[in-house]
Design an enzyme around this catalytic site. Structure first.
Site, PDB file in Angstrom:
ATOM      1  N   ASP A 105       0.719  -1.122   0.177  1.00 34.03           N
ATOM      2  CA  ASP A 105       0.057  -0.149   0.169  1.00 34.03           C
ATOM      3  C   ASP A 105       0.957   1.158   0.089  1.00 34.03           C
ATOM      4  O   ASP A 105       2.084   1.036   0.637  1.00 34.03           O
ATOM      5  CB  ASP A 105      -0.782  -0.020   0.993  1.00 34.03           C
TER       6      ASP A 105
HETATM    7  N1  URA Z   1      -1.462  -5.933   3.831  1.00 34.23           N
HETATM    8  C1  URA Z   1      -1.698  -4.774   3.806  1.00 34.23           C
HETATM    9  O1  URA Z   1      -2.744  -4.690   4.305  1.00 34.23           O
HETATM   10  N2  URA Z   1      -1.126  -3.656   3.234  1.00 34.23           N
HETATM   11  C2  URA Z   1       0.203  -3.770   2.324  1.00 34.23           C
HETATM   12  O2  URA Z   1       1.004  -3.340   1.755  1.00 34.23           O
HETATM   13  C3  URA Z   1       0.632  -4.761   2.236  1.00 34.23           C
HETATM   14  C4  URA Z   1      -0.131  -6.190   3.348  1.00 34.23           C
END
Ligand code: URA
Length: 241
Positions: A105
């Site tokens: 993310d």
């Molecule tokens: N899980 C998430 O919620 N975000 C990420 O960036 C990676 C794994």
């Protein structure tokens, strides 16, 4: 494999054949320590070192990279609200089609793999392969024993009735967990923590397979993955803390 310099440069992301020919003719390319102005000179590609405008490169059939992703970058080629992780890489790697292996993310940090090897991307993103990924999770609320038990037993997310369980879950502090998951679903860790009754404040990926983000790799920097690192990745050894 013997290959003409012009073709070799093209394979490594230095542009079209015409671009690469012009680059060589302009005196910008050195091969094994010597200036080479003949775009049709033939070289053994394997292990070949060359320079373009003074920057050293090694011929690589495929590019495998690890990036220490900073917060505030999107893992998209066409980011909407933030700069792209691809802006942290040099042009030849983009031209040769390097892509993120799964995504982090925008606000997540840590280990991101990139490559132009489609089979590698499949191997490390396929749910069937169940490659362990370890995250350091900072939570909003104090983590309690029932939350850890729920994460290990499996929590149900809103898009799938099958519970998803952490492979491992170790408390590092009152609001800090080390969580190992083997899937790569959208917002997986955030949604797992929410389903367990907590909330993710910060998420940092520490390792994939047996490869741990090196402490020496600064935020925003990338490194080549060579044979030893690729072996570690494939080892599927989960780091323990
Ligand atoms: N899980 C998430 O919620 N975000 C990420 O960036 C990676 C794994």
């Amino acid at each position: 494999m013997m290959i003409e310099l012009e073709r070799l440069l093209r394979s490594q992301g230095f542009g079209s054949r015409a671009d690469c020919r012009a680059l060589v003719r302009s005196g910008s390319v050195g091969v094994a320590g010597q200036l080479c102005e003949n775009p049709f000179a033939r070289f053994e590609a394997d292990g070949l070192s060359f320079t373009v405008d003074g920057v050293a490169w090694l011929y690589r059939r495929f590019a495998y990279l690890a990036l220490h992703k900073p917060a505030g970058y999107e893992c998209s080629q066409r980011p909407l609200h933030h700069p792209s992780v691809y802006s942290l890489l040099p042009d030849p790697l983009l031209t040769r089609g390097v892509q993120a292996v799964g995504r982090l993310d925008e606000d997540s940090t840590g280990l991101l793999l990139l490559t132009d090897d489609g089979q590698f991307i499949h191997r490390y993103t396929s749910p069937k392969k169940a490659v362990p990924k370890v995250y350091e999770v900072t939570t909003r609320h104090v983590v309690d024993a029932p939350q850890i038990a729920a994460l290990l037993a499996g929590v149900v997310l809103n898009d799938d009735p099958r519970p998803v369980a952490a492979q491992d879950c170790v408390l590092l502090g009152p609001r800090c967990l080390c969580l190992t998951v083997t899937e790569g679903r959208y917002h997986l860790v955030k949604r797992m923590l929410a389903a367990a009754g907590n909330r993710v404040e910060a998420l940092h990926r520490i390792s994939i397979g047996g490869f741990v983000l090196p402490a020496s790799l600064e935020v925003g920097k990338w490194m080549w993955l060579e044979a030893p690192e690729l072996e570690l990745l494939a080892a599927d050894k989960v780091s323990t803390f």
